[in-house]
Design a protein around this motif. Structure first.
Motif, short mmCIF file in Angstrom:
data_model
loop_
_atom_site.label_atom_id
_atom_site.label_comp_id
_atom_site.label_asym_id
_atom_site.label_seq_id
_atom_site.Cartn_x
_atom_site.Cartn_y
_atom_site.Cartn_z
N ARG A 284 -25.55 44.93 5.50
CA ARG A 284 -26.95 44.71 5.83
C ARG A 284 -27.65 43.94 4.72
O ARG A 284 -28.50 43.08 4.96
CB ARG A 284 -27.66 46.03 6.10
CG ARG A 284 -27.34 46.61 7.47
CD ARG A 284 -27.57 48.11 7.53
NE ARG A 284 -27.43 48.63 8.89
CZ ARG A 284 -26.28 48.78 9.53
NH1 ARG A 284 -25.16 48.40 8.94
NH2 ARG A 284 -26.23 49.28 10.76
N ALA A 285 -27.30 44.24 3.47
CA ALA A 285 -27.88 43.51 2.34
C ALA A 285 -27.48 42.04 2.39
O ALA A 285 -28.31 41.15 2.14
CB ALA A 285 -27.42 44.15 1.03
N LYS A 291 -30.64 35.68 5.71
CA LYS A 291 -31.87 35.42 6.47
C LYS A 291 -33.02 35.00 5.57
O LYS A 291 -33.85 34.17 5.95
CB LYS A 291 -32.27 36.68 7.24
CG LYS A 291 -31.41 36.96 8.46
CD LYS A 291 -31.96 38.18 9.20
CE LYS A 291 -31.19 38.42 10.49
NZ LYS A 291 -31.71 39.60 11.23
N SER A 292 -33.06 35.57 4.36
CA SER A 292 -34.17 35.27 3.46
C SER A 292 -34.18 33.81 3.02
O SER A 292 -35.23 33.28 2.64
CB SER A 292 -34.12 36.17 2.23
OG SER A 292 -33.02 35.84 1.39
N ALA A 293 -33.04 33.14 3.09
CA ALA A 293 -32.96 31.74 2.67
C ALA A 293 -33.74 30.82 3.60
O ALA A 293 -34.08 29.70 3.24
CB ALA A 293 -31.50 31.31 2.61
N ARG A 294 -34.04 31.29 4.82
CA ARG A 294 -34.77 30.45 5.79
C ARG A 294 -35.92 31.21 6.43
O ARG A 294 -36.27 30.95 7.59
CB ARG A 294 -33.81 29.95 6.86
CG ARG A 294 -32.89 31.01 7.44
CD ARG A 294 -31.87 30.40 8.39
NE ARG A 294 -30.86 31.35 8.80
CZ ARG A 294 -31.01 32.26 9.77
NH1 ARG A 294 -32.17 32.33 10.41
NH2 ARG A 294 -30.02 33.07 10.09
N ARG A 303 -35.57 39.94 0.48
CA ARG A 303 -34.73 40.04 -0.72
C ARG A 303 -34.90 41.40 -1.38
O ARG A 303 -33.94 41.97 -1.91
CB ARG A 303 -35.07 38.91 -1.69
CG ARG A 303 -34.55 37.55 -1.24
CD ARG A 303 -34.58 36.54 -2.39
NE ARG A 303 -35.95 36.19 -2.75
CZ ARG A 303 -36.63 35.16 -2.23
NH1 ARG A 303 -36.06 34.39 -1.32
NH2 ARG A 303 -37.87 34.89 -2.61
N ALA A 304 -36.12 41.93 -1.35
CA ALA A 304 -36.36 43.25 -1.94
C ALA A 304 -35.61 44.33 -1.16
O ALA A 304 -35.02 45.24 -1.75
CB ALA A 304 -37.86 43.56 -1.95
N ARG A 305 -35.62 44.24 0.17
CA ARG A 305 -34.88 45.20 0.99
C ARG A 305 -33.38 45.08 0.73
O ARG A 305 -32.66 46.09 0.64
CB ARG A 305 -35.16 44.99 2.48
CG ARG A 305 -36.55 45.41 2.92
CD ARG A 305 -36.71 45.21 4.41
NE ARG A 305 -35.85 46.07 5.17
CZ ARG A 305 -35.37 45.78 6.38
NH1 ARG A 305 -35.65 44.61 6.94
NH2 ARG A 305 -34.60 46.63 7.02
N ALA A 306 -32.90 43.85 0.61
CA ALA A 306 -31.47 43.65 0.33
C ALA A 306 -31.08 44.28 -1.00
O ALA A 306 -30.03 44.90 -1.13
CB ALA A 306 -31.15 42.15 0.33
N ALA A 307 -31.95 44.14 -2.00
CA ALA A 307 -31.67 44.73 -3.31
C ALA A 307 -31.63 46.26 -3.22
O ALA A 307 -30.78 46.90 -3.86
CB ALA A 307 -32.73 44.28 -4.32
N ARG A 308 -32.55 46.85 -2.44
CA ARG A 308 -32.52 48.30 -2.26
C ARG A 308 -31.24 48.75 -1.60
O ARG A 308 -30.62 49.74 -2.01
CB ARG A 308 -33.73 48.76 -1.42
CG ARG A 308 -35.05 48.74 -2.15
CD ARG A 308 -36.06 49.64 -1.47
NE ARG A 308 -36.30 49.24 -0.09
CZ ARG A 308 -37.22 48.34 0.27
NH1 ARG A 308 -37.96 47.74 -0.66
NH2 ARG A 308 -37.41 48.04 1.54
N PHE A 309 -30.80 48.02 -0.57
CA PHE A 309 -29.57 48.39 0.13
C PHE A 309 -28.37 48.31 -0.82
O PHE A 309 -27.46 49.15 -0.76
CB PHE A 309 -29.34 47.47 1.33
CG PHE A 309 -30.26 47.76 2.50
CD1 PHE A 309 -31.00 48.93 2.56
CD2 PHE A 309 -30.38 46.85 3.53
CE1 PHE A 309 -31.85 49.20 3.63
CE2 PHE A 309 -31.22 47.11 4.61
CZ PHE A 309 -31.94 48.28 4.65
#
Length: 323
Positions: A284-285, A291-294, A303-309
């Motif tokens: 998921r991260a 997805k955050s790249a676009r 990106r913050a959610r990805a870092a948490r995951f």
């Protein structure tokens, strides 16, 4: 048991635990509003903001019945237990300061629980916003529900009961049903269940106590029900942000600790649990990072959610469950 004038309902004590919750507390209490059917107890965990001042002001207005100031910040469960020990017999409603529910909706939960003495816990459907597709309810974190959740089987086959996962998905399961756990951010504990199970486990500083409470309620023969006819809202990251980075991985660590403590898995099952959990959150991260790249303005949040995951995924490999 003390009764109220609101249709003969048992008195309900609403327990609000605050820690630097000044930005959320007033709106939470005012959304509840005044009522003779429930009283609000605020337990403050040694806040350094104006949480206590706000609670005292709300007390002077009659919206809060009691303010308890803890000498130290001993975590969520111990604070709740302080509130329980000071409350009258009757039902309990646990509510986070960053959650919102009206007093009339709270009483709908109390009325429904009173109609069925088998109900031990009744919780509203918690809306955490469009970015959170899952409901704060589902199956206990055993190996199979974890697997069906993170592999997508639970989402792909929502009508197959055996494939129900750790979390229910809002798109498929927004209806009233029996579950195995609900979030402690908005949770009604009926009087009979309260008498049977007692207080919350203080094994964990924060996170884990709600799934343990639901498990204990079930083992005492009561039902745990998600009531989709009543909706609460919850700003899911607010309490974590207030508490700081020290609790940022506690959810993952304590979920694994509860699994080991409650279900006594052997080394192979422990390894598989960690593998499924970390692979699921890691994937998921990665998807969020792509997805955050676009995604333009929403990219920082993704990106913050990805870092948490990623933090969650790594935390379960370093934690050692207590005995």
């Amino acid at each position: 048991m003390k009764k109220t004038e609101a249709g003969g309902l048992p008195l309900t004590t609403v327990i609000l635990v605050t820690y630097n919750s000044g930005a959320d507390l007033e709106q939470c209490v005012r959304t509840l509003g005044p009522s003779e059917a429930f009283k609000v107890v605020v337990v403050d965990n040694r806040s350094v903001d104006d949480s206590v001042d706000i609670a005292r002001r709300l007390q002077s207005e009659g919206l809060v019945a009691r303010v308890i100031e803890s000498p130290t910040n001993d975590g969520f469960a111990r604070a709740v237990n302080r509130g329980i020990e000071s409350s009258d017999p009757g039902g309990l409603f646990l509510l986070n300061p960053d959650a919102r529910i009206t007093g009339s909706d709270l009483l709908r939960l109390v009325e429904k629980a009173q109609e069925d003495p088998r109900i031990g816990i009744l919780a509203p459907l918690v809306d955490s916003g469009p970015q959170v597709p899952t409901l704060a309810a589902g199956k206990q974190p055993r190996l199979w529900p974890l697997f069906t959740h993170f592999t997508g089987l639970a989402r792909a086959f929502p009508r197959v009961q055996v494939l129900r996962g750790r979390h229910l998905y809002r798109e498929h399961h927004s209806y009233t049903q029996d579950v195995e756990w609900v979030s402690g951010c908005a949770l009604y504990l009926a009087p009979a269940a309260r008498s049977s199970v007692g207080t919350l486990s203080d094994r964990w500083f924060m996170y884990g106590e709600d799934i343990e409470l639901a498990d204990r309620v079930l083992r005492h023969g009561f039902r745990v029900v998600l009531d989709a006819d009543v909706v609460a809202t919850h700003e899911i990251a607010a309490s974590v942000n207030a508490a700081g980075s020290a609790v940022s991985t506690m959810w993952a660590e304590n979920t694994f600790d509860f699994y080991v403590w409650r279900f006594s898995p052997g080394p192979v099952r422990r390894f598989l649990w960690r593998l499924i959990f970390s692979a699921g959150l890691g994937s998921r991260a990665l998807l969020l990072a792509v997805k955050s790249a676009r995604s333009g303005p929403s990219a920082p949040a993704m990106r913050a959610r990805a870092a948490r995951f990623r933090r969650f995924a790594g935390a379960v490999w370093t934690t050692k469950p207590a005995r």
